[in-house]
Write a protein that holds these residues in place. Structure first.
Motif, PDB file in Angstrom:
ATOM      1  N   VAL A 372       0.964  -1.203  -0.135  1.00 42.77           N
ATOM      2  CA  VAL A 372       0.056  -0.121  -0.046  1.00 42.77           C
ATOM      3  C   VAL A 372       0.812   1.243  -0.002  1.00 42.77           C
ATOM      4  O   VAL A 372       1.699   1.444   0.814  1.00 42.77           O
ATOM      5  N   SER A 373       0.880   1.851  -1.206  1.00 43.86           N
ATOM      6  CA  SER A 373       1.699   3.093  -1.099  1.00 43.86           C
ATOM      7  C   SER A 373       0.787   4.471  -1.246  1.00 43.86           C
ATOM      8  O   SER A 373      -0.167   4.572  -1.833  1.00 43.86           O
ATOM      9  N   VAL A 374       0.688   5.250  -0.322  1.00 47.02           N
ATOM     10  CA  VAL A 374       0.157   6.358  -0.057  1.00 47.02           C
ATOM     11  C   VAL A 374       0.736   7.705  -0.836  1.00 47.02           C
ATOM     12  O   VAL A 374       1.780   7.997  -0.452  1.00 47.02           O
ATOM     13  N   ARG A 375       0.324   8.135  -1.921  1.00 47.03           N
ATOM     14  CA  ARG A 375       1.187   9.351  -2.582  1.00 47.03           C
ATOM     15  C   ARG A 375       0.401  10.372  -2.571  1.00 47.03           C
ATOM     16  O   ARG A 375      -0.954  10.838  -2.820  1.00 47.03           O
ATOM     17  N   THR A 376       1.059  11.664  -2.986  1.00 45.31           N
ATOM     18  CA  THR A 376       0.554  12.674  -3.241  1.00 45.31           C
ATOM     19  C   THR A 376       0.505  13.178  -4.661  1.00 45.31           C
ATOM     20  O   THR A 376       0.285  14.400  -5.021  1.00 45.31           O
ATOM     21  N   PHE A 377       0.503  12.209  -5.417  1.00 48.45           N
ATOM     22  CA  PHE A 377       0.517  12.377  -7.204  1.00 48.45           C
ATOM     23  C   PHE A 377      -0.813  12.514  -7.616  1.00 48.45           C
ATOM     24  O   PHE A 377      -1.853  12.437  -6.984  1.00 48.45           O
ATOM     25  N   ASN A 378      -0.799  12.275  -8.944  1.00 46.18           N
ATOM     26  CA  ASN A 378      -2.191  12.497  -9.459  1.00 46.18           C
ATOM     27  C   ASN A 378      -2.727  11.278 -10.171  1.00 46.18           C
ATOM     28  O   ASN A 378      -3.781  11.288 -10.820  1.00 46.18           O
ATOM     29  N   ARG A 379      -1.906  10.131 -10.264  1.00 43.19           N
ATOM     30  CA  ARG A 379      -2.442   8.879 -10.942  1.00 43.19           C
ATOM     31  C   ARG A 379      -2.026   7.578 -10.065  1.00 43.19           C
ATOM     32  O   ARG A 379      -1.092   7.762  -9.536  1.00 43.19           O
ATOM     33  N   ASN A 380      -2.998   6.829 -10.006  1.00 41.06           N
ATOM     34  CA  ASN A 380      -2.768   5.503  -9.473  1.00 41.06           C
ATOM     35  C   ASN A 380      -2.962   4.302 -10.254  1.00 41.06           C
ATOM     36  O   ASN A 380      -3.609   3.451  -9.737  1.00 41.06           O
ATOM     37  N   PHE A 381      -2.765   4.623 -11.619  1.00 40.39           N
ATOM     38  CA  PHE A 381      -3.218   3.412 -12.529  1.00 40.39           C
ATOM     39  C   PHE A 381      -2.416   2.136 -12.064  1.00 40.39           C
ATOM     40  O   PHE A 381      -1.081   2.245 -11.726  1.00 40.39           O
ATOM     41  N   GLU A 382      -2.991   1.234 -12.332  1.00 36.78           N
ATOM     42  CA  GLU A 382      -2.144  -0.231 -12.131  1.00 36.78           C
ATOM     43  C   GLU A 382      -1.036  -0.326 -12.533  1.00 36.78           C
ATOM     44  O   GLU A 382      -0.756  -0.154 -13.893  1.00 36.78           O
ATOM     45  N   GLY A 383       0.216  -0.763 -11.983  1.00 36.23           N
ATOM     46  CA  GLY A 383       1.331  -0.722 -12.667  1.00 36.23           C
ATOM     47  C   GLY A 383       2.366   0.425 -12.798  1.00 36.23           C
ATOM     48  O   GLY A 383       3.443   0.424 -12.816  1.00 36.23           O
ATOM     49  N   ARG A 384       1.676   1.426 -12.624  1.00 38.21           N
ATOM     50  CA  ARG A 384       2.382   2.743 -12.919  1.00 38.21           C
ATOM     51  C   ARG A 384       3.467   2.821 -12.101  1.00 38.21           C
ATOM     52  O   ARG A 384       4.559   3.623 -12.321  1.00 38.21           O
ATOM     53  N   SER A 385       3.369   2.372 -10.642  1.00 34.93           N
ATOM     54  CA  SER A 385       4.578   2.686  -9.920  1.00 34.93           C
ATOM     55  C   SER A 385       5.542   1.815  -9.811  1.00 34.93           C
ATOM     56  O   SER A 385       6.623   1.947  -9.330  1.00 34.93           O
ATOM     57  N   GLY A 386       5.391   0.891 -10.838  1.00 25.93           N
ATOM     58  CA  GLY A 386       6.664  -0.040 -11.138  1.00 25.93           C
ATOM     59  C   GLY A 386       6.392  -1.335 -10.478  1.00 25.93           C
ATOM     60  O   GLY A 386       7.017  -2.310 -10.872  1.00 25.93           O
ATOM     61  N   THR A 387       5.279  -1.352  -9.491  1.00 25.87           N
ATOM     62  CA  THR A 387       5.058  -2.644  -8.938  1.00 25.87           C
ATOM     63  C   THR A 387       3.727  -2.963  -9.637  1.00 25.87           C
ATOM     64  O   THR A 387       2.636  -2.230  -9.094  1.00 25.87           O
ATOM     65  N   LEU A 388       3.551  -3.935 -10.335  1.00 25.57           N
ATOM     66  CA  LEU A 388       2.252  -4.228 -10.862  1.00 25.57           C
ATOM     67  C   LEU A 388       1.237  -4.460  -9.889  1.00 25.57           C
ATOM     68  O   LEU A 388       0.026  -3.838 -10.208  1.00 25.57           O
ATOM     69  N   ASP A 389       1.295  -5.057  -8.786  1.00 26.16           N
ATOM     70  CA  ASP A 389       0.355  -5.210  -8.025  1.00 26.16           C
ATOM     71  C   ASP A 389       0.372  -4.042  -6.656  1.00 26.16           C
ATOM     72  O   ASP A 389      -0.234  -4.384  -5.699  1.00 26.16           O
ATOM     73  N   GLY A 390       0.985  -3.146  -6.902  1.00 29.70           N
ATOM     74  CA  GLY A 390       1.143  -2.121  -5.942  1.00 29.70           C
ATOM     75  C   GLY A 390      -0.217  -1.284  -5.973  1.00 29.70           C
ATOM     76  O   GLY A 390      -0.969  -1.242  -6.722  1.00 29.70           O
ATOM     77  N   GLN A 391      -0.496  -1.167  -4.721  1.00 29.13           N
ATOM     78  CA  GLN A 391      -1.951  -0.446  -4.139  1.00 29.13           C
ATOM     79  C   GLN A 391      -1.684   1.228  -4.039  1.00 29.13           C
ATOM     80  O   GLN A 391      -1.109   1.454  -2.942  1.00 29.13           O
ATOM     81  N   VAL A 392      -1.968   1.806  -4.841  1.00 28.64           N
ATOM     82  CA  VAL A 392      -1.488   3.307  -4.764  1.00 28.64           C
ATOM     83  C   VAL A 392      -2.954   4.048  -4.400  1.00 28.64           C
ATOM     84  O   VAL A 392      -3.722   4.084  -5.034  1.00 28.64           O
ATOM     85  N   TYR A 393      -2.821   4.987  -3.373  1.00 28.96           N
ATOM     86  CA  TYR A 393      -3.763   5.992  -2.666  1.00 28.96           C
ATOM     87  C   TYR A 393      -3.239   7.081  -3.144  1.00 28.96           C
ATOM     88  O   TYR A 393      -2.193   7.398  -2.634  1.00 28.96           O
ATOM     89  N   LEU A 394      -4.285   8.238  -3.584  1.00 33.66           N
ATOM     90  CA  LEU A 394      -3.671   9.407  -3.713  1.00 33.66           C
ATOM     91  C   LEU A 394      -4.259  10.575  -2.762  1.00 33.66           C
ATOM     92  O   LEU A 394      -5.416  10.423  -2.312  1.00 33.66           O
ATOM     93  N   VAL A 395      -3.406  11.090  -2.021  1.00 37.87           N
ATOM     94  CA  VAL A 395      -4.011  12.205  -0.684  1.00 37.87           C
ATOM     95  C   VAL A 395      -3.015  13.408  -1.202  1.00 37.87           C
ATOM     96  O   VAL A 395      -2.202  13.728  -1.832  1.00 37.87           O
ATOM     97  N   SER A 396      -3.448  14.706  -0.240  1.00 40.23           N
ATOM     98  CA  SER A 396      -2.637  15.625  -0.061  1.00 40.23           C
ATOM     99  C   SER A 396      -1.319  15.320   0.594  1.00 40.23           C
ATOM    100  O   SER A 396      -1.226  14.515   1.012  1.00 40.23           O
ATOM    101  N   ALA A 397      -0.464  16.516   0.475  1.00 41.01           N
ATOM    102  CA  ALA A 397       0.685  16.364   1.075  1.00 41.01           C
ATOM    103  C   ALA A 397       0.573  16.195   2.568  1.00 41.01           C
ATOM    104  O   ALA A 397       1.372  15.376   3.282  1.00 41.01           O
ATOM    105  N   GLN A 398      -0.251  17.209   3.116  1.00 44.90           N
ATOM    106  CA  GLN A 398      -0.330  17.052   4.541  1.00 44.90           C
ATOM    107  C   GLN A 398      -1.056  15.760   5.159  1.00 44.90           C
ATOM    108  O   GLN A 398      -0.611  15.255   6.271  1.00 44.90           O
TER     109      GLN A 398
END
Ligand code: F3S
Length: 640
Positions: A372-398
């Motif tokens: 589970v990766s919590v990121r301040t980015f704009n995209r959480n498409f499958e595999g974009r993080s470089g880990t195919l089954d990574g679970q990316v959540y998008l939030v604010s910096a704070q």
């Protein structure tokens, strides 16, 4: 009748067409930006046009995506970009100076100017009232050559903001709320123009976060007024002369109005694997977090990272939770360093990375398997993080900084006092000297190329009758990351179309490239919103190189549609979405491409004689481009 900001800017830059929604308008382009992942191809195309010096007010070539230099390919490309910019009169931003959109906002964007960039988050500059649009690399190359940029005249949606952000809510939560309401398809053909009393309370970095991620709505662009906050920002950036006031007229009319009360917002999160899968952070309380990544062109400003440092100060993240921080620019880094804010980040356990896109594009910082990766980015498409089954959540910096301390999602009600709203200091350090400005004697510059830079191939005209099999059938919401994944290994080949084409769709269907090689030509069948996401034109160039003649879908994302047209692939829309189910992989189709009229219906026939009606929503010009084999062929023909 009064005018919106959008209408005012378009009217001032209109070179053809009428401002009627849906009709094609041609716009004079004041500024362009390219980044290295798409930029080498854009610059190769620019060279192929043969113009010499750029004809814009300002063009900047940034290196921020593929900054890992683990072999000759990336450094050779960076050297090519530096030298081609110098010979062409463009500014060059070396690797590590910062992320293109953050740098452009700080140093070059202007209220009221038109900007196109070969990156879909170019609308970041809309945070200071620039009409900034993501475009394919070829469109940007043409913009640099002084050609107009053509778009369907967008509808203008007013986002009427009232109240002000309170507690832990941030600018990011405004755009997450819009994504929750409208989905990733909700902005197609629209400009989101922000107004209302709530605007005044939003800082420029908050505004830029919102316009940046308007790209996830599929919008043409997003724009804020240019007001006192803008003036203060530009003054602190050492550019007071670039300020012009720009607001909508009191009686401006809009095609649609959306209301958001900022006071009602609370921290939100987009869940895997789509930016519109939005819920409240508190709804996920208890979910373990393996990694937090703070940065990207969405949330890497001074205020984002100062907030982060203050939240982390004197504390430490748990050993199970990695924390990565990528500042948006060396200016941000210098301010953090000057104020002693790097030390609390380091002491909290963070890895402070280069001022680049980094983990956002899978350049390092990939999460663990299934992590589970919590990121301040704009995209959480499958595999974009470089880990195919990574679970990316998008939030604010704070929110990311606070969650990094807990190592799990938690309820903001338990987080204690909210961080202060950060203002820029009066003495913002300049990094202008770090850009490479073109020399006086441009002709003496030699353009240096490495073996990875392969000249563009010539594309043949579209046959009058296309006979080809469906060699790939894909579902809804196929992104350009599905078509051509990001990541260091693949993007290092961005200047080499034959090599990069071997990766087309290989994470969706590993046999696709082989089938294309066997058949020589083919058709792709897709669902809704095909081609959403990044503007990378390699997602059209690669299929074209492999022999894809047409893409038949339920609906198409804007920039990818333009890229398909630019490279001579026929985009066709199913009249009856149910026909998607009738067409199977391997079905042989006959497309009477020579009989097409602009915007007309067409019947495709299958080998068994079934007729499948499709629409081309193409203008005459677009149809001519496709039939001549792509925009480069069309431009060359018109020049000769
Ligand atoms: Fe870079 Fe990610 Fe933005 S790749 S330009 S930081 S969307």
């Amino acid at each position: 009748m009064g005018k919106s900001i959008t209408h005012k800017i378009i009217e001032k830059h209109l070179v053809s067409g009428e401002m009627v929604p849906g009709q094609e308008v041609g716009l004079r382009i004041d500024q362009t930006l390219t980044q290295d992942a798409t930029g080498t191809m854009a610059w190769l195309q620019y060279e192929a046009i043969g113009i010499g010096e750029v004809r814009t007010d300002l063009s900047v070539s940034y290196v921020d995506h593929n900054t890992l230099q683990m072999g000759f390919r990336n450094p050779d490309d960076h050297r090519y970009l530096r030298t081609v910019a110098a010979q062409s009169g463009a500014i060059f931003s070396p690797a590590g100076t910062g992320i293109c959109h953050q740098l452009h906002l700080e140093n070059f964007a202007k209220p009221g100017a038109t900007l196109i960039g070969s990156d879909s988050h170019t609308p970041t500059a809309g945070g200071i009232g620039s009409m900034a649009m993501g475009a394919g690399g070829l469109s940007v190359a043409l913009g640099m050559a002084g050609e107009a940029y053509f778009i369907p005249m967008p509808k203008v949606v007013k986002v009427h903001l009232t109240g002000e952000l309170t507690g832990w809510a941030a600018g990011k939560d405004v755009i997450l709320e819009l994504l929750r309401r409208l989905t990733v398809k909700g902005g197609v053909g629209k400009v989101f123009e922000y107004g209302g009393p709530g605007v005044a309370a939003l800082s420029v970095p908050d505004r830029a976060t919102i316009t940046n991620m308007g790209a996830e709505l599929g919008a043409t662009t997003s724009i804020f007024p240019s007001d006192d906050k803008t003036k203060d920002f530009l003054t602190k950036m050492g550019r007071p002369c670039d300020f012009v006031e720009l607001v909508a007229d009191e009686d401006a009319s809009f095609d649609e109005i959306i209301e958001i009360n900022l006071s009602e917002l609370e921290p939100m999160v987009a869940q895997p694997h789509m930016p519109d899968q939005v819920c409240k952070v508190r709804d996920l309380a208890g979910k373990k977090i393996d990694q937090c990544a703070i940065g990207s062109c969405t949330n890497s400003s001074y205020s984002d990272l100062k907030n982060t440092a203050q939240i982390l100060s004197g504390k430490k993240t748990p050993p199970e939770t990695d924390l990565l921080i990528s500042p948006g620019s060396k200016q941000v880094m210098k301010m953090l360093s000057r104020e002693g804010l790097i030390e609390p980040l380091l002491d909290a356990g963070a890895r402070v990375l280069e001022c680049t896109c980094g983990p956002c594009i899978g350049m390092g910082g990939s999460p663990t398997s299934g992590g589970v990766s919590v990121r301040t980015f704009n995209r959480n498409f499958e595999g974009r993080s470089g880990t195919l089954d990574g679970q990316v959540y998008l939030v604010s910096a704070q929110t990311a900084a606070r969650l990094a301390l807990d190592g799990e999602f938690s309820d903001p009600a338990t987080w204690g006092p909210a961080p202060e709203r950060i203002e820029l200091p009066d003495d913002v350090p300049s990094i202008r000297d770090l850009f490479v400005f073109p020399p006086e004697d441009k002709d003496s510059v030699e353009i240096l190329r490495g073996p990875n830079i392969v000249a563009l191939e010539d594309f043949t005209e579209l046959p009058k009758t296309v006979q080809a099999k469906i060699l790939l059938k894909v579902e809804d919401n196929i992104t350009t990351d599905h078509i051509l994944p990001a990541g260091a290994e693949i993007t290092a080949l961005r200047s080499n179309i034959p090599a990069i084409s071997q990766y087309i769709f290989n994470r969706v269907d590993a046999d696709f490239v082989g089938r294309m090689k066997n058949h020589g030509t083919g058709v792709i069948l897709g669902g809704e919103n095909y081609g959403q996401g990044s503007s990378r034109e390699h997602a059209a160039l690669g299929p074209r190189h492999l022999g894809v003649k047409a893409v038949i879908v339920k609906s198409l994302a804007r920039i990818h549609r333009a890229n398909l047209v630019n490279f001579g692939i026929l985009p066709l829309l199913l009249v009856n979405p149910a026909d998607y189910d009738r067409l199977e992989l391997g079905a042989e189709l006959t497309i009477p491409a020579g009989d097409m009229t602009p915007g007309g219906t067409l019947e495709i026939t299958t080998a068994s004689g079934d007729a499948i009606p499709v629409i081309n929503d193409l203008t005459k010009k677009e149809l001519d481009i496709i039939q001549s084999g792509g925009l480069l062929n069309a431009v060359r023909q018109s020049q000769s």
